[in-house]
Design an enzyme around this catalytic site. Structure first.
Site, PDB file in Angstrom:
ATOM      1  N   CYS A 259      -5.079  -2.932   3.395  1.00  0.00           N
ATOM      2  CA  CYS A 259      -4.647  -2.615   4.760  1.00  0.00           C
ATOM      3  C   CYS A 259      -5.800  -2.628   5.783  1.00  0.00           C
ATOM      4  O   CYS A 259      -6.268  -3.688   6.170  1.00  0.00           O
ATOM      5  CB  CYS A 259      -3.909  -1.281   4.764  1.00  0.00           C
ATOM      6  SG  CYS A 259      -2.857  -1.028   6.230  1.00  0.00           S
TER       7      CYS A 259
ATOM      8  N   GLU B 220       0.832  -1.208   0.000  1.00  0.00           N
ATOM      9  CA  GLU B 220       0.000   0.000   0.000  1.00  0.00           C
ATOM     10  C   GLU B 220       0.868   1.261   0.000  1.00  0.00           C
ATOM     11  O   GLU B 220       1.852   1.349   0.737  1.00  0.00           O
ATOM     12  CB  GLU B 220      -0.884  -0.006   1.253  1.00  0.00           C
ATOM     13  CG  GLU B 220      -1.750   1.229   1.417  1.00  0.00           C
ATOM     14  CD  GLU B 220      -2.416   1.302   2.783  1.00  0.00           C
ATOM     15  OE1 GLU B 220      -3.501   1.905   2.878  1.00  0.00           O
ATOM     16  OE2 GLU B 220      -1.849   0.761   3.760  1.00  0.00           O
TER      17      GLU B 220
ATOM     18  N   LYS C 216      -9.866   2.227  -1.828  1.00  0.00           N
ATOM     19  CA  LYS C 216      -9.974   1.666  -0.477  1.00  0.00           C
ATOM     20  C   LYS C 216     -11.259   2.135   0.200  1.00  0.00           C
ATOM     21  O   LYS C 216     -11.541   3.330   0.264  1.00  0.00           O
ATOM     22  CB  LYS C 216      -8.747   2.091   0.331  1.00  0.00           C
ATOM     23  CG  LYS C 216      -8.643   1.484   1.721  1.00  0.00           C
ATOM     24  CD  LYS C 216      -7.354   1.969   2.361  1.00  0.00           C
ATOM     25  CE  LYS C 216      -7.146   1.436   3.763  1.00  0.00           C
ATOM     26  NZ  LYS C 216      -5.898   1.990   4.357  1.00  0.00           N
TER      27      LYS C 216
END
Length: 263
Positions: A146, A40, A111
């Site tokens: 994440c 990421e 995300k």
């Protein structure tokens, strides 16, 4: 199927452009792999909040260009981690890019769960809305990033969309490394899927990174795990094990939705 997770070090003494060049070279070295994964926000650092705006780029920006060429040169599927994307309306997103072996952009994912509560990514970046899966010849990949790892409902949606391999680039801090390993194994077990979780090494804006990229099978067994420093973690796995596991232990068929609240 062979996967290589590039646990690249992100440090402030290396410019994003220099790291792009280095990452592209590392991807090219993985020729022969089926899937290569980067972490990421490796161009800036996941905790380098002050750099998000300065280093944001359009979807078809310099990272897209460099990674498309690297994927094509190596002949691999490449999950190029994520970049701070500047959308046409000026808003920022934490966006993952997935390239085919021909260098075409096969998918992008913004995300959904942003970390920081009332600061950092949570206020600087917009939230994605849609889960994303990508069909590879050997397996269907579900994409997450994440902090998403803490939200099992996203992974269940990916499994419902056909995901058999869950790929999770991250910039996970060392101080919560125990959660990283625990959650990666939990997502694998509850969805009876492979998990490929790729973290960064180094320090982002004073935050030590956990490293310890990990590959977990559908039974929750750890197939491979990196150390704390920069390294390439390569593992062979059999995507057909997902179907076998789901047939041998068909827990997903016993899901019950819409339960009444307990009295």
């Amino acid at each position: 199927m062979r996967a290589s997770l590039i646990q690249i070090a992100v440090n402030e003494d290396e410019s994003p452009e220099a790291r792009r060049v280095r990452a592209a070279a590392l991807v090219r070295e993985q020729s022969g792999a089926d899937l290569v994964v980067l972490p990421e926000l490796w161009t800036t650092g996941a905790f380098a909040f002050d750099g998000f705006d300065a280093h944001a780029e359009p979807l078809a920006g310099p990272t897209h260009e460099a990674m498309a060429k690297a994927a094509s040169d190596a002949g691999v599927w490449l999950h190029a981690g994520s970049v701070p994307e500047r959308a046409p309306d000026g808003r920022l997103y934490n966006t993952s890019l997935v390239f085919s072996p021909s260098g075409d952009l096969a998918a992008s994912y913004r995300k959904i769960h942003r970390f920081g509560f009332d600061k950092g990514e949570a206020v600087l970046m917009g939230a994605g809305r849609e889960p994303v899966t990508v069909r590879l010849p050997e397996t269907t990949v579900g994409v997450a990033t994440c902090y998403d790892l803490r939200f099992p409902e996203l992974f269940r949606a990916l499994a419902d969309d056909g995901a058999e391999t869950l790929v999770i680039p991250a910039g996970w801090p060392e101080r919560r490394r125990a959660h990283w390993t625990l959650l990666a194994r939990a997502r694998a077990v509850e969805n009876q899927a492979f998990v490929l979780a790729c973290g960064t090494a180094g320090t982002h804006a004073g935050v030590e990174q956990a490293g310890h990229s990990i590959v977990v099978d559908p039974w929750g067994e750890v197939l491979a795990e990196a150390g704390a420093g920069e390294e390439v973690l390569t593992v062979e796995f059999d995507p057909a094990k997902v179907a076998r596991t789901r047939e041998q232990f068909p827990a997903l068929k016993d899901r019950v939705m819409g339960l009444a609240a307990p009295r």
